[in-house]
Motif scaffolding. Structure first.
Motif, PDB file in Angstrom:
ATOM      1  N   VAL A  85       6.704  87.103 -42.511  1.00 56.73           N
ATOM      2  CA  VAL A  85       6.863  88.575 -42.647  1.00 56.73           C
ATOM      3  C   VAL A  85       7.814  88.561 -44.202  1.00 56.73           C
ATOM      4  CG1 VAL A  85       6.965  90.517 -42.620  1.00 56.73           C
ATOM      5  CG2 VAL A  85       5.569  89.028 -41.464  1.00 56.73           C
ATOM      6  N   GLU A  86       9.164  87.909 -43.103  1.00 50.54           N
ATOM      7  CA  GLU A  86       9.968  88.715 -43.913  1.00 50.54           C
ATOM      8  C   GLU A  86      10.298  87.255 -45.843  1.00 50.54           C
ATOM      9  OE1 GLU A  86      13.078  90.807 -46.386  1.00 50.54           O
ATOM     10  OE2 GLU A  86      12.066  91.308 -44.792  1.00 50.54           O
ATOM     11  N   ARG A  87      10.517  85.966 -44.573  1.00 48.06           N
ATOM     12  CA  ARG A  87      10.470  85.332 -45.762  1.00 48.06           C
ATOM     13  C   ARG A  87       9.657  84.738 -47.349  1.00 48.06           C
ATOM     14  NH1 ARG A  87       9.880  79.366 -42.841  1.00 48.06           N
ATOM     15  NH2 ARG A  87      11.215  79.107 -44.888  1.00 48.06           N
ATOM     16  N   VAL A  88       9.141  85.703 -47.610  1.00 49.72           N
ATOM     17  CA  VAL A  88       7.953  85.482 -48.259  1.00 49.72           C
ATOM     18  C   VAL A  88       8.428  86.177 -49.472  1.00 49.72           C
ATOM     19  CG1 VAL A  88       5.411  85.268 -47.161  1.00 49.72           C
ATOM     20  CG2 VAL A  88       6.818  87.491 -47.286  1.00 49.72           C
ATOM     21  N   PHE A  89       9.505  87.226 -49.336  1.00 49.98           N
ATOM     22  CA  PHE A  89      10.419  87.469 -50.305  1.00 49.98           C
ATOM     23  C   PHE A  89      11.671  86.384 -50.706  1.00 49.98           C
ATOM     24  CE2 PHE A  89       8.636  91.156 -48.097  1.00 49.98           C
ATOM     25  CZ  PHE A  89       8.174  92.037 -49.020  1.00 49.98           C
ATOM     26  N   ASP A  90      11.728  85.056 -50.183  1.00 46.84           N
ATOM     27  CA  ASP A  90      13.035  84.588 -50.852  1.00 46.84           C
ATOM     28  C   ASP A  90      11.684  83.556 -51.857  1.00 46.84           C
ATOM     29  OD1 ASP A  90      14.368  84.735 -48.703  1.00 46.84           O
ATOM     30  OD2 ASP A  90      13.469  83.078 -47.708  1.00 46.84           O
ATOM     31  N   ARG A 106      10.503  92.342 -55.822  1.00 47.99           N
ATOM     32  CA  ARG A 106      11.823  92.685 -54.619  1.00 47.99           C
ATOM     33  C   ARG A 106      13.199  93.249 -55.323  1.00 47.99           C
ATOM     34  NH1 ARG A 106      13.540  91.995 -48.969  1.00 47.99           N
ATOM     35  NH2 ARG A 106      12.125  93.125 -48.272  1.00 47.99           N
ATOM     36  N   ASN A 107      13.416  92.112 -56.324  1.00 49.69           N
ATOM     37  CA  ASN A 107      14.741  92.597 -56.919  1.00 49.69           C
ATOM     38  C   ASN A 107      14.443  93.543 -57.669  1.00 49.69           C
ATOM     39  OD1 ASN A 107      15.963  90.311 -55.262  1.00 49.69           O
ATOM     40  ND2 ASN A 107      15.747  88.817 -57.178  1.00 49.69           N
ATOM     41  N   ILE A 108      13.401  93.444 -58.871  1.00 53.62           N
ATOM     42  CA  ILE A 108      13.274  94.838 -59.807  1.00 53.62           C
ATOM     43  C   ILE A 108      13.389  96.292 -59.095  1.00 53.62           C
ATOM     44  CG2 ILE A 108      12.036  95.997 -60.997  1.00 53.62           C
ATOM     45  CD1 ILE A 108      10.350  93.708 -61.992  1.00 53.62           C
ATOM     46  N   LEU A 109      12.239  96.780 -57.707  1.00 54.77           N
ATOM     47  CA  LEU A 109      13.266  97.994 -56.735  1.00 54.77           C
ATOM     48  C   LEU A 109      14.252  97.805 -56.297  1.00 54.77           C
ATOM     49  CD1 LEU A 109       9.239  96.965 -54.637  1.00 54.77           C
ATOM     50  CD2 LEU A 109       9.967  98.852 -56.971  1.00 54.77           C
ATOM     51  N   VAL A 148      11.041  97.276 -50.676  1.00 54.33           N
ATOM     52  CA  VAL A 148       9.585  96.601 -50.782  1.00 54.33           C
ATOM     53  C   VAL A 148       9.756  96.272 -49.082  1.00 54.33           C
ATOM     54  CG1 VAL A 148       9.855  94.808 -51.753  1.00 54.33           C
ATOM     55  CG2 VAL A 148       7.502  96.010 -51.178  1.00 54.33           C
ATOM     56  N   THR A 149       9.219  96.605 -48.676  1.00 51.04           N
ATOM     57  CA  THR A 149       8.634  95.914 -47.113  1.00 51.04           C
ATOM     58  C   THR A 149       6.798  95.914 -47.222  1.00 51.04           C
ATOM     59  OG1 THR A 149       8.389  97.857 -45.647  1.00 51.04           O
ATOM     60  CG2 THR A 149      10.395  97.063 -46.002  1.00 51.04           C
ATOM     61  N   ARG A 207       0.196  94.951 -45.505  1.00 50.39           N
ATOM     62  CA  ARG A 207       0.307  96.919 -45.749  1.00 50.39           C
ATOM     63  C   ARG A 207       1.836  96.374 -46.902  1.00 50.39           C
ATOM     64  NH1 ARG A 207      -0.406  99.600 -41.282  1.00 50.39           N
ATOM     65  NH2 ARG A 207      -1.820 100.846 -42.143  1.00 50.39           N
ATOM     66  N   VAL A 208       2.032  96.497 -47.624  1.00 52.70           N
ATOM     67  CA  VAL A 208       3.497  96.386 -48.319  1.00 52.70           C
ATOM     68  C   VAL A 208       3.763  98.133 -48.695  1.00 52.70           C
ATOM     69  CG1 VAL A 208       4.744  96.153 -51.201  1.00 52.70           C
ATOM     70  CG2 VAL A 208       3.122  94.816 -49.640  1.00 52.70           C
ATOM     71  N   VAL A 209       5.396  98.537 -48.031  1.00 56.79           N
ATOM     72  CA  VAL A 209       5.088  99.498 -48.544  1.00 56.79           C
ATOM     73  C   VAL A 209       6.838  99.628 -49.532  1.00 56.79           C
ATOM     74  CG1 VAL A 209       6.799 101.847 -47.442  1.00 56.79           C
ATOM     75  CG2 VAL A 209       4.454 100.500 -46.226  1.00 56.79           C
ATOM     76  N   VAL A 210       7.009 100.473 -50.365  1.00 50.97           N
ATOM     77  CA  VAL A 210       7.795 101.207 -51.771  1.00 50.97           C
ATOM     78  C   VAL A 210       8.467 102.120 -51.513  1.00 50.97           C
ATOM     79  CG1 VAL A 210       8.629 100.089 -54.188  1.00 50.97           C
ATOM     80  CG2 VAL A 210       6.152  99.118 -52.694  1.00 50.97           C
TER      81      VAL A 210
END
Length: 445
Positions: A388-393, A417-420, A427-428, A438-441
């Protein structure tokens, strides 16, 4: 209990510490003042008792022996003094008053003018001022003793009617001065925190003024130096990515042209597909550097309108998913941000939901606690819990999305994520209990 009552802000903690210290110092000072006043009042009471006792004695001893009882009854001794005559010593030696207190009374008695022949042969005492009463026995020169039971009023260290008002005014003045000092001292900390927040949103934020006390000026100088280095790093990275993209696009284009001369159709198609994938990776890398840079100014924008535009464009690009996309939200939510960068971030999130989940339900909540929340849900298989967290790498892709037909470059979520985060938000991603992701911004309002 103490942890719950202890304030969280530095200014409140400093103010509370100063006030507690002020209360303790005031309490200690008032206690010392009270003891000093009580001691002075005791000495004054002892002197007054000696003078009063000697005055009564002088009136009695000047009367003849048969008439002394009547004369004593006629004396106006007041309600605090009980006078009587005795044939013998009225007190035992063990009951006598402390010598230093007795000496004050005796010295005071000597201040009253009495004929030498009438002065008492002996004076004995019992009691303390703080006991509320003192008994004085004076032996008359001819016969008998005069016994005086004298009430001593309690000490009043705070007898002044203006004392309480003066104390309150002094405490309020000290508290106001402490509050002013705390705000002046902690103000640079709040300014530094606000500057750090502005720098997180906009790397080109104006520098801090380097004035004030030496410590504040050094902190501002260090912060400005750090901000300059961060800007230089971002500029160098953007320049590096641009240069790499420019250098790679030329050989990729030449390879595409040369691939057209390959006679084997199957080999030519595979070769061109690999070049297209390489070209897409280069374009995504350039976008990653461009969309997280500081080239676009921040302006006020309507987030709801921006999200509707993203959904409309995604629907145009994927007509087959039109029936599985929706948007609900507040009528109008305005915030400051970079429109193009935010549009790309939400386009990546909505595009991922449609691409891997087959649907995208976007919800915009009204601002609460200074934050705006946007959720994007889909009905896909979700993401493995350990990824779940690695997909943001950057360049990381879930195993199921590594094929050429469905997989991307692994930069969509990192770019978002970098833009936000550059806008002060985050973003999570989480899996829904009923299936899908579910993506929460969150963004600052």
């Amino acid at each position: 209990m103490f942890t719950k009552l202890w304030p969280t802000s530095l200014a409140a903690r400093t103010m509370l510490t100063l006030l507690l210290g002020l209360v303790l110092v005031q309490g200690a000072g008032l206690t010392i003042h009270a003891y000093d006043r009580i001691e002075l009042q005791h000495q004054a009471q002892l002197r007054d008792l000696g003078v009063r006792a000697m005055g009564i004695y002088r009136s009695v001893v000047a009367t003849s022996i048969p008439e002394r009882a009547a004369a004593l009854r006629e004396l106006d001794t007041g309600p605090t003094v009980q006078a009587s005559l005795s044939n013998g010593p009225p007190l035992e030696p063990a009951d006598l008053t402390q010598p230093q207190l007795a000496s004050i009374i005796r010295l005071s008695m000597q201040l009253v003018p009495v004929r030498p022949v009438n002065r008492p042969h002996e004076v004995i005492m019992r009691g303390m001022p703080w006991d509320g009463a003192i008994t004085i026995g004076a032996q008359m020169p001819d016969t008998g003793w005069l016994v005086l039971h004298m009430a001593v009023p309690p000490s009043r260290p705070w007898h002044s009617p203006n004392f309480l008002l003066a104390f309150v005014l002094m405490t309020v003045a000290a508290a106001l001065l402490s509050l002013w000092a705390v705000r002046r001292l902690t103000g640079p900390v709040a300014t530094l925190a606000a500057a750090a927040e502005r720098l997180g949103r906009d790397v080109n934020a104006p520098p801090l003024p380097e004035g004030g006390p030496d410590e504040v000026a050094r902190a501002a100088f260090a912060f400005n130096t750090m901000a300059t280095r961060i800007r230089r790093f971002v500029q160098d990275r953007t320049f590096l990515l641009t240069a790499i993209g420019h250098d790679l696009r030329t050989p990729i284009t030449r390879l595409k042209l040369r691939a057209e001369f390959i006679d084997d159709d199957e080999l030519r198609e595979k070769f061109l597909a690999d070049l297209e994938e390489l070209d897409m990776m280069v374009a995504s890398t350039l976008a990653f550097g461009r969309d997280t840079s500081d080239s676009e100014p921040a302006v006020a924008l309507d987030l709801g309108a921006l999200l509707r535009t993203v959904i409309d464009e995604t629907t145009d690009a994927r007509p087959e998913a039109a029936d599985h996309m929706s948007f609900i939200g507040a009528a109008q939510v305005t915030l400051r941000g970079r429109p193009v960068a935010l549009k790309r971030a939400f386009a990546n999130l909505v595009g991922n939901a449609v691409k891997y989940g087959g649907s995208a339900r976007v919800a915009l909540a009204a601002p609460a606690s200074g934050l705006v929340t946007v959720t994007v849900e889909d009905d896909g298989p979700g993401v493995p819990p350990d990824e779940v967290e690695r997909v943001f790498d950057p360049f990381y892709r879930v195993e199921d999305s590594r094929n050429r037909e469905t997989g991307g470059t692994g930069l969509g979520l990192p770019i978002a994520r970098n833009i936000l985060r550059a806008h002060g938000g985050d973003v999570t991603l989480a899996n829904r209990a009923e299936g899908g992701a579910r993506v929460v911004v969150t963004l600052p309002a």
